[in-house]
Design a protein around this motif. Structure first.
Motif, PDB file in Angstrom:
ATOM      1  N   VAL A   1      52.846 -12.427  89.865  1.00 23.09           N
ATOM      2  CA  VAL A   1      53.285 -11.012  89.260  1.00 23.09           C
ATOM      3  C   VAL A   1      52.741 -10.555  88.002  1.00 23.09           C
ATOM      4  CG1 VAL A   1      55.441  -9.629  88.977  1.00 23.09           C
ATOM      5  CG2 VAL A   1      55.121 -10.791  91.020  1.00 23.09           C
ATOM      6  N   GLY A   2      53.061 -11.923  87.116  1.00 21.87           N
ATOM      7  CA  GLY A   2      52.698 -11.597  85.706  1.00 21.87           C
ATOM      8  C   GLY A   2      51.427 -11.481  85.495  1.00 21.87           C
TER       9      GLY A   2
ATOM     10  N   VAL B   1      51.951 -17.467  82.639  1.00 21.18           N
ATOM     11  CA  VAL B   1      50.643 -16.912  82.812  1.00 21.18           C
ATOM     12  C   VAL B   1      49.855 -17.389  81.782  1.00 21.18           C
ATOM     13  CG1 VAL B   1      49.478 -14.518  83.129  1.00 21.18           C
ATOM     14  CG2 VAL B   1      52.247 -14.835  83.728  1.00 21.18           C
ATOM     15  N   ALA B   2      48.560 -17.754  82.208  1.00 24.77           N
ATOM     16  CA  ALA B   2      47.442 -18.190  81.560  1.00 24.77           C
ATOM     17  C   ALA B   2      46.874 -17.030  80.663  1.00 24.77           C
ATOM     18  CB  ALA B   2      46.417 -18.887  82.169  1.00 24.77           C
ATOM     19  N   GLU B   3      47.067 -17.290  79.158  1.00 22.38           N
ATOM     20  CA  GLU B   3      46.692 -16.500  78.204  1.00 22.38           C
ATOM     21  C   GLU B   3      45.417 -16.629  78.057  1.00 22.38           C
ATOM     22  OE1 GLU B   3      48.428 -13.774  77.546  1.00 22.38           O
ATOM     23  OE2 GLU B   3      50.561 -14.632  77.821  1.00 22.38           O
TER      24      GLU B   3
ATOM     25  N   ALA C   1      57.580 -13.501  82.697  1.00 20.91           N
ATOM     26  CA  ALA C   1      56.603 -14.421  82.966  1.00 20.91           C
ATOM     27  C   ALA C   1      55.593 -14.796  81.894  1.00 20.91           C
ATOM     28  CB  ALA C   1      55.510 -14.064  84.323  1.00 20.91           C
ATOM     29  N   HIS C   2      55.344 -13.650  81.184  1.00 21.41           N
ATOM     30  CA  HIS C   2      54.283 -14.154  79.864  1.00 21.41           C
ATOM     31  C   HIS C   2      55.009 -14.999  78.776  1.00 21.41           C
ATOM     32  CE1 HIS C   2      50.290 -11.974  80.681  1.00 21.41           C
ATOM     33  NE2 HIS C   2      51.247 -11.061  81.622  1.00 21.41           N
TER      34      HIS C   2
ATOM     35  N   ALA D   1      52.348  -4.712  89.435  1.00 18.55           N
ATOM     36  CA  ALA D   1      52.692  -4.402  87.917  1.00 18.55           C
ATOM     37  C   ALA D   1      51.252  -5.130  87.298  1.00 18.55           C
ATOM     38  CB  ALA D   1      53.710  -4.948  87.132  1.00 18.55           C
ATOM     39  N   PHE D   2      50.898  -4.676  86.206  1.00 20.16           N
ATOM     40  CA  PHE D   2      49.781  -5.068  85.511  1.00 20.16           C
ATOM     41  C   PHE D   2      49.898  -5.008  83.970  1.00 20.16           C
ATOM     42  CE2 PHE D   2      45.744  -5.628  83.699  1.00 20.16           C
ATOM     43  CZ  PHE D   2      45.119  -6.738  84.563  1.00 20.16           C
ATOM     44  N   LEU D   3      49.776  -5.840  83.361  1.00 22.30           N
ATOM     45  CA  LEU D   3      49.650  -6.063  81.883  1.00 22.30           C
ATOM     46  C   LEU D   3      48.464  -6.475  81.540  1.00 22.30           C
ATOM     47  CD1 LEU D   3      53.201  -7.519  80.992  1.00 22.30           C
ATOM     48  CD2 LEU D   3      52.490  -5.150  80.336  1.00 22.30           C
ATOM     49  N   SER D   4      47.582  -5.768  80.603  1.00 21.51           N
ATOM     50  CA  SER D   4      46.561  -6.440  80.099  1.00 21.51           C
ATOM     51  C   SER D   4      47.014  -7.472  79.299  1.00 21.51           C
ATOM     52  CB  SER D   4      45.672  -5.408  79.282  1.00 21.51           C
ATOM     53  OG  SER D   4      44.622  -5.958  78.456  1.00 21.51           O
ATOM     54  N   PRO D   5      46.289  -8.759  79.600  1.00 16.80           N
ATOM     55  CA  PRO D   5      46.663  -9.986  78.895  1.00 16.80           C
ATOM     56  C   PRO D   5      46.904  -9.682  77.217  1.00 16.80           C
ATOM     57  CG  PRO D   5      45.186 -10.518  80.518  1.00 16.80           C
ATOM     58  CD  PRO D   5      45.067  -9.193  80.477  1.00 16.80           C
ATOM     59  N   ALA D   6      45.770  -9.133  76.755  1.00 18.32           N
ATOM     60  CA  ALA D   6      45.980  -8.882  75.235  1.00 18.32           C
ATOM     61  C   ALA D   6      47.128  -8.158  74.824  1.00 18.32           C
ATOM     62  CB  ALA D   6      44.572  -8.249  74.944  1.00 18.32           C
TER      63      ALA D   6
END
Length: 220
Positions: free
Chosen positions: A163-164, A212-214, A206-207, A120-125
């Protein structure tokens, strides 16, 4: 993979970025959701990258339809900050990636690779924006997420953080020096203990929990 966006210039730009990775091949393009579903039926791509807003059948409805007619095709959504209200529906529809149209090209490539690999992938922004705008009271949700992740073992929290960050099982295995089968077991255990249905929902936890480092807001 399949690329769907109603703007020809956007498709051309995204295709040019994807062409930089020899492991990614765009086998079909579509200008609307209905054409995207038909293209997925015909080509059976590993990944469908769908714009949220398209004429006729939009990306959200196309995502839900693909879950029924082409469940082997992973779906990633192209989004903008003005479309955060649609993310909850996309999550329910089975999307496992959320990529920002105006984001870093590296994130686009990393996201497609992650989704293609079963991750899974969430753009950090996007993740930061969604958690703030869509999730209600951020502090309350953060505290709740930390309470949920505190129940995990240290290794499970490590796996959840990766994962995050959008890593696939194989990438997590390399990072933690574990065989892929062991990582799969950890991921299944994490999903079960968090009570979530898929990796992208786990990534949001996780976010929210701060695992997860933002990125610096000034660079997003």
């Amino acid at each position: 993979m399949l690329l769907a966006d109603d703007e020809a210039l956007v498709r051309a730009g995204v295709r040019a970025i994807l062409a930089a990775d020899p492991g990614i091949e765009v086998v079909a393009e579509a200008a609307d959701g209905r054409a995207a579903v038909e293209a997925a039926r015909a080509h059976r791509p590993d990944v469908a990258l769908l714009d949220i807003r398209m004429p006729g059948l939009d990306g959200l409805a196309a995502c839900e339809e693909l879950a029924r007619v082409a469940p082997e095709t992973a779906v990633a959504m192209l989004t903008t900050f003005s479309e955060d209200a649609y993310v909850a529906r996309a999550l329910g529809g089975g999307a496992t990636g959320f990529l920002l149209k105006s984001g870093d090209p590296y994130e686009l490539l990393a996201g497609v690779r992650a989704v293609a690999g079963g991750g899974a992938f969430l753009s950090p922004a996007v993740a930061r924006y969604v958690i703030t705008r869509l999730g209600g009271e951020r502090l309350a949700r953060g505290a709740a997420a930390r309470a949920r992740t505190d129940a995990l073992t240290p290794r499970e929290r490590e796996v959840l953080a990766l994962v995050g960050a959008g890593l696939s099982n194989a990438e997590i295995g390399r990072r933690l020096h574990l065989v892929e089968g062991t990582v799969k077991g950890y991921v299944s255990a994490v999903l079960d203990r968090l009570g979530v249905g898929n990796r992208v929902q786990a990534a949001i936890v996780a976010h929210e929990a701060g695992l997860v480092a933002e990125p610096d807001p000034g660079t997003a």
